[in-house]
Design a protein around this motif. Structure first.
Motif, PDB file in Angstrom:
ATOM      1  N   ARG A 133      32.409  29.056  51.828  1.00  0.00           N
ATOM      2  CA  ARG A 133      31.127  29.677  51.472  1.00  0.00           C
ATOM      3  C   ARG A 133      30.337  28.825  50.489  1.00  0.00           C
ATOM      4  O   ARG A 133      29.381  29.284  49.875  1.00  0.00           O
ATOM      5  CB  ARG A 133      31.393  31.077  50.889  1.00  0.00           C
ATOM      6  N   GLY A 134      30.754  27.570  50.352  1.00  0.00           N
ATOM      7  CA  GLY A 134      30.012  26.628  49.524  1.00  0.00           C
ATOM      8  C   GLY A 134      30.200  26.814  48.039  1.00  0.00           C
ATOM      9  O   GLY A 134      29.385  26.354  47.233  1.00  0.00           O
ATOM     10  N   ILE A 135      31.281  27.494  47.635  1.00  0.00           N
ATOM     11  CA  ILE A 135      31.534  27.724  46.209  1.00  0.00           C
ATOM     12  C   ILE A 135      32.727  26.887  45.768  1.00  0.00           C
ATOM     13  O   ILE A 135      33.797  26.957  46.378  1.00  0.00           O
ATOM     14  CB  ILE A 135      31.846  29.201  45.926  1.00  0.00           C
ATOM     15  N   PHE A 136      32.546  26.106  44.699  1.00  0.00           N
ATOM     16  CA  PHE A 136      33.613  25.267  44.170  1.00  0.00           C
ATOM     17  C   PHE A 136      33.923  25.723  42.742  1.00  0.00           C
ATOM     18  O   PHE A 136      33.017  26.044  41.984  1.00  0.00           O
ATOM     19  CB  PHE A 136      33.192  23.797  44.188  1.00  0.00           C
ATOM     20  N   HIS A 137      35.196  25.735  42.410  1.00  0.00           N
ATOM     21  CA  HIS A 137      35.579  26.232  41.093  1.00  0.00           C
ATOM     22  C   HIS A 137      35.295  25.215  39.995  1.00  0.00           C
ATOM     23  O   HIS A 137      34.691  25.512  38.990  1.00  0.00           O
ATOM     24  CB  HIS A 137      37.068  26.606  41.065  1.00  0.00           C
ATOM     25  N   ARG A 138      35.764  23.988  40.175  1.00  0.00           N
ATOM     26  CA  ARG A 138      35.519  22.848  39.291  1.00  0.00           C
ATOM     27  C   ARG A 138      36.299  22.884  37.984  1.00  0.00           C
ATOM     28  O   ARG A 138      36.198  21.976  37.176  1.00  0.00           O
ATOM     29  CB  ARG A 138      34.015  22.700  38.985  1.00  0.00           C
ATOM     30  N   ASP A 139      37.085  23.927  37.766  1.00  0.00           N
ATOM     31  CA  ASP A 139      37.884  23.972  36.539  1.00  0.00           C
ATOM     32  C   ASP A 139      39.140  24.809  36.757  1.00  0.00           C
ATOM     33  O   ASP A 139      39.471  25.679  35.952  1.00  0.00           O
ATOM     34  CB  ASP A 139      37.050  24.528  35.383  1.00  0.00           C
ATOM     35  N   LEU A 140      39.838  24.559  37.869  1.00  0.00           N
ATOM     36  CA  LEU A 140      41.077  25.288  38.139  1.00  0.00           C
ATOM     37  C   LEU A 140      42.152  24.840  37.148  1.00  0.00           C
ATOM     38  O   LEU A 140      42.432  23.655  37.020  1.00  0.00           O
ATOM     39  CB  LEU A 140      41.549  25.033  39.575  1.00  0.00           C
ATOM     40  N   LYS A 141      42.732  25.805  36.458  1.00  0.00           N
ATOM     41  CA  LYS A 141      43.733  25.518  35.425  1.00  0.00           C
ATOM     42  C   LYS A 141      44.525  26.802  35.177  1.00  0.00           C
ATOM     43  O   LYS A 141      44.142  27.879  35.667  1.00  0.00           O
ATOM     44  CB  LYS A 141      43.053  25.042  34.142  1.00  0.00           C
ATOM     45  N   PRO A 142      45.619  26.721  34.428  1.00  0.00           N
ATOM     46  CA  PRO A 142      46.498  27.877  34.250  1.00  0.00           C
ATOM     47  C   PRO A 142      45.806  29.155  33.800  1.00  0.00           C
ATOM     48  O   PRO A 142      46.070  30.225  34.329  1.00  0.00           O
ATOM     49  CB  PRO A 142      47.486  27.390  33.177  1.00  0.00           C
ATOM     50  N   GLU A 143      44.898  29.051  32.832  1.00  0.00           N
ATOM     51  CA  GLU A 143      44.334  30.281  32.285  1.00  0.00           C
ATOM     52  C   GLU A 143      43.325  30.939  33.221  1.00  0.00           C
ATOM     53  O   GLU A 143      42.858  32.044  32.949  1.00  0.00           O
ATOM     54  CB  GLU A 143      43.714  30.034  30.903  1.00  0.00           C
ATOM     55  N   ASN A 144      42.998  30.311  34.347  1.00  0.00           N
ATOM     56  CA  ASN A 144      42.127  30.934  35.338  1.00  0.00           C
ATOM     57  C   ASN A 144      42.915  31.562  36.489  1.00  0.00           C
ATOM     58  O   ASN A 144      42.322  32.042  37.445  1.00  0.00           O
ATOM     59  CB  ASN A 144      41.133  29.918  35.902  1.00  0.00           C
ATOM     60  N   LEU A 145      44.247  31.539  36.404  1.00  0.00           N
ATOM     61  CA  LEU A 145      45.091  32.158  37.427  1.00  0.00           C
ATOM     62  C   LEU A 145      45.746  33.395  36.823  1.00  0.00           C
ATOM     63  O   LEU A 145      46.660  33.304  36.013  1.00  0.00           O
ATOM     64  CB  LEU A 145      46.164  31.174  37.919  1.00  0.00           C
ATOM     65  N   LEU A 146      45.243  34.555  37.210  1.00  0.00           N
ATOM     66  CA  LEU A 146      45.715  35.819  36.658  1.00  0.00           C
ATOM     67  C   LEU A 146      46.552  36.557  37.698  1.00  0.00           C
ATOM     68  O   LEU A 146      46.513  36.246  38.883  1.00  0.00           O
ATOM     69  CB  LEU A 146      44.527  36.677  36.223  1.00  0.00           C
ATOM     70  N   LEU A 147      47.298  37.541  37.240  1.00  0.00           N
ATOM     71  CA  LEU A 147      48.107  38.370  38.132  1.00  0.00           C
ATOM     72  C   LEU A 147      47.689  39.823  37.977  1.00  0.00           C
ATOM     73  O   LEU A 147      47.439  40.283  36.858  1.00  0.00           O
ATOM     74  CB  LEU A 147      49.591  38.240  37.795  1.00  0.00           C
ATOM     75  N   ASP A 148      47.621  40.546  39.115  1.00  0.00           N
ATOM     76  CA  ASP A 148      47.337  41.976  38.993  1.00  0.00           C
ATOM     77  C   ASP A 148      48.647  42.724  38.764  1.00  0.00           C
ATOM     78  O   ASP A 148      49.717  42.128  38.617  1.00  0.00           O
ATOM     79  CB  ASP A 148      46.560  42.491  40.214  1.00  0.00           C
ATOM     80  N   ASN A 181      44.189  17.320  31.949  1.00  0.00           N
ATOM     81  CA  ASN A 181      45.461  17.238  32.669  1.00  0.00           C
ATOM     82  C   ASN A 181      45.362  17.699  34.120  1.00  0.00           C
ATOM     83  O   ASN A 181      46.204  17.348  34.943  1.00  0.00           O
ATOM     84  CB  ASN A 181      46.524  18.091  31.969  1.00  0.00           C
ATOM     85  N   TYR A 182      44.339  18.490  34.435  1.00  0.00           N
ATOM     86  CA  TYR A 182      44.219  19.078  35.772  1.00  0.00           C
ATOM     87  C   TYR A 182      43.081  18.477  36.595  1.00  0.00           C
ATOM     88  O   TYR A 182      42.909  18.812  37.751  1.00  0.00           O
ATOM     89  CB  TYR A 182      44.004  20.599  35.660  1.00  0.00           C
ATOM     90  N   VAL A 183      42.287  17.609  35.985  1.00  0.00           N
ATOM     91  CA  VAL A 183      41.055  17.153  36.628  1.00  0.00           C
ATOM     92  C   VAL A 183      41.308  15.924  37.508  1.00  0.00           C
ATOM     93  O   VAL A 183      42.132  15.071  37.194  1.00  0.00           O
ATOM     94  CB  VAL A 183      39.980  16.874  35.554  1.00  0.00           C
ATOM     95  N   ALA A 184      40.605  15.863  38.637  1.00  0.00           N
ATOM     96  CA  ALA A 184      40.772  14.772  39.596  1.00  0.00           C
ATOM     97  C   ALA A 184      40.199  13.467  39.035  1.00  0.00           C
ATOM     98  O   ALA A 184      39.229  13.490  38.271  1.00  0.00           O
ATOM     99  CB  ALA A 184      40.089  15.123  40.910  1.00  0.00           C
ATOM    100  N   ASP A 199      38.868  20.275  43.657  1.00  0.00           N
ATOM    101  CA  ASP A 199      39.595  21.530  43.480  1.00  0.00           C
ATOM    102  C   ASP A 199      41.019  21.418  44.024  1.00  0.00           C
ATOM    103  O   ASP A 199      41.963  21.930  43.420  1.00  0.00           O
ATOM    104  CB  ASP A 199      38.874  22.676  44.202  1.00  0.00           C
ATOM    105  N   LEU A 200      41.174  20.753  45.178  1.00  0.00           N
ATOM    106  CA  LEU A 200      42.505  20.631  45.776  1.00  0.00           C
ATOM    107  C   LEU A 200      43.434  19.815  44.876  1.00  0.00           C
ATOM    108  O   LEU A 200      44.619  20.131  44.743  1.00  0.00           O
ATOM    109  CB  LEU A 200      42.411  19.995  47.172  1.00  0.00           C
ATOM    110  N   TRP A 201      42.911  18.754  44.261  1.00  0.00           N
ATOM    111  CA  TRP A 201      43.722  17.970  43.305  1.00  0.00           C
ATOM    112  C   TRP A 201      44.278  18.898  42.215  1.00  0.00           C
ATOM    113  O   TRP A 201      45.469  18.852  41.898  1.00  0.00           O
ATOM    114  CB  TRP A 201      42.872  16.860  42.680  1.00  0.00           C
ATOM    115  N   SER A 202      43.405  19.723  41.644  1.00  0.00           N
ATOM    116  CA  SER A 202      43.837  20.650  40.587  1.00  0.00           C
ATOM    117  C   SER A 202      44.923  21.600  41.102  1.00  0.00           C
ATOM    118  O   SER A 202      45.863  21.924  40.376  1.00  0.00           O
ATOM    119  CB  SER A 202      42.644  21.457  40.059  1.00  0.00           C
TER     120      SER A 202
END
Length: 454
Positions: A133-148, A181-184, A199-202
């Motif tokens: 849908r043309g949306i890129f995160h650009r800052d995928l890292k641990p604190e952006n991965l939450l659990l319900d 540490n997570y950036v391409a 994003d895939l690199w991250s």
């Protein structure tokens, strides 16, 4: 007893009562909030209108919000509605209660391959859905991965993490951002990059950390770290299976032109084991509120006023249910997280001292450590005078009364680098040894000993 959401001093926006600050960046702040009509907990992202206009972000922000509102994916945080006041834009988001994925690693050191694969599959599902849908995160890292509450991954900040970025005529993004540490490597070089490839690199770095319990690229010297990233200078530990080793090496390819694509990842043999594509329904969503907040009329129901009620200066009381709900899976041990290299952006310690004494001691210790201190009853805002890796470290501190002779002190990173927050916390609790009755390391050690852990 006062509810947890009332910790803000009675500030309301529309039908939402605002609570503690969950995070803060250059363009926005995220606050916990409660819908006073339904009782539902939400997170509200607050953007400054003046900054949005100054950086000519209005058009892009409207596009991003419109697209995000249409997203209905089980692994992406939901956006419910958008409101505005004369000076602010409020984005109402799903609030998840399971904590950060990486707190699981902090307690287990690393995950088993099947468990890591399950989370990685969910992450790739979310990233693939948004990229289409043309949306890129650009800052995928641990604190952006939450659990319900059911342990399902929810990616936060998708499409809203780096709003100033624009795709130029060459079809590439040109703003360097993200956690080093997570950036391409192509992002660091700042010569333009494909948001999907970056994003895939991250995602590859995240998969490595899930399985290894440590980062593939790490060095205290930033330039040395960058050199390692540019060369993809890393090695997999011996417990990695050959299948995941091959996949990670294809993802962490420093050349974006030869790097594996998400479509190829989904067809990879290691990835496909036990894979179940997500099932969900496309909902009928109205974008009327998004259009309304950017109109000039100001007569829409989506225009709100921020109100503040004055309340007596006393620490917020917390009952047993609220205390338990702050831990994950009703595991009280996680209230006092073990601090490791995979540090969370929030931590706590308990104290038997009176709240007045605790706040004064923290104020004195933070000032000695070179922090500017702003006090508001039983809350402190601390800001480092010296800039670090990601700007000035900012920490929000609040005291909660759990019992007449027991307080809990919560420290939450609102700006700056997470690892610098870890160092700050260690130094602070060391200088508060007469105040901090039980810190994260001590509580974790006691629990581990009691359970017979090695």
């Amino acid at each position: 007893m006062a509810s947890r959401s009332s910790a803000s001093g009675g500030k309301t926006v529309g039908r939402y009562e605002l609570g503690r600050t969950l995070g803060q960046g250059t363009f926005a702040k995220v606050k916990f909030a409660k819908n006073t009509e339904t009782g539902e907990n939400v997170a509200i992202k607050i953007l400054d209108k003046e900054k949005v206009l100054k950086h000519k972000m209005a058009g892009q922000l409207k596009r991003e919000i419109s697209t995000m509102k249409l997203i209905r994916h089980p692994n992406v945080i939901r956006m419910y509605e958008v409101m505005a006041s004369k000076t602010k834009i409020y984005i109402v988001l799903e609030f998840v209660t399971g904590g950060e994925l990486f707190s699981k690693i902090a307690s287990k050191v690393r995950l088993k391959e099947d468990e890591a694969r399950k989370y990685f599959q969910q992450l790739i599902n979310a990233v693939d859905y948004c990229h289409r849908r043309g949306i890129f995160h650009r800052d995928l890292k641990p604190e952006n991965l939450l659990l319900d509450a059911n342990g399902v991954i929810k990616v936060s900040d998708f499409g809203l993490s780096a709003l100033p970025q624009q795709v130029r005529e060459d079809g590439l993004l040109h703003t360097t951002c993200g956690t080093p540490n997570y950036v391409a490597p192509e992002v660091i070089k700042n010569k333009g990059y494909d948001g999907a490839k970056a994003d895939l690199w991250s995602c590859g770095v995240i998969l490595f950390v899930l399985l290894a319990g440590y980062l593939p690229f790490e060095d205290s010297n930033l330039m040395t770290l960058y050199k390692k990233v540019f060369k993809a200078d890393f090695s997999c530990p011996p417990w990695f299976s050959s299948g995941v080793k091959k996949l990670i090496k294809r993802i962490l390819d420093p050349n974006p032109l030869t790097r594996i694509t998400i479509a190829e990842v989904i067809e990879n043999e290691w990835f496909k084991k036990g894979y179940r594509p997500p099932t969900f329904e496309e909902a009928d969503v109205s974008l009327d509120d998004v259009d309304a907040i950017f109109s000039e009329s100001g007569d829409s129901q989506n225009f709100v006023v921020e109100r503040k009620e004055e309340r007596p200066a006393m620490p917020v009381a917390m009952n047993a249910f609220e205390l338990i709900s702050k831990s994950q899976g009703l595991n009280l041990r996680s209230l006092f997280e073990k601090q490791t290299g995979l540090v969370r952006r929030e931590t706590r310690f308990a104290s038997k001292c009176p709240a007045n004494e605790i706040i004064s001691k923290i104020e004195e210790a933070a000032a000695r450590m070179g922090f500017d201190v702003k006090k508001n009853n039983y809350k402190l805002k601390l800001q480092g005078e010296k800039a670090g890796l990601k700007g000035h470290l900012a920490v929000a501190t609040e005291i909660f009364e759990m019992a007449p002779s027991l307080c809990m002190v919560e420290l939450h990173k609102t700006g700056g680098d997470t690892f610098e927050f870890h160092v700050f916390y260690k130094n602070l609790t060391t200088s508060l040894k007469d105040v901090a009755w039980k810190t994260g390391d001590e509580a974790q050690a006691e629990s581990s000993a009691g359970e017979g852990d090695p």
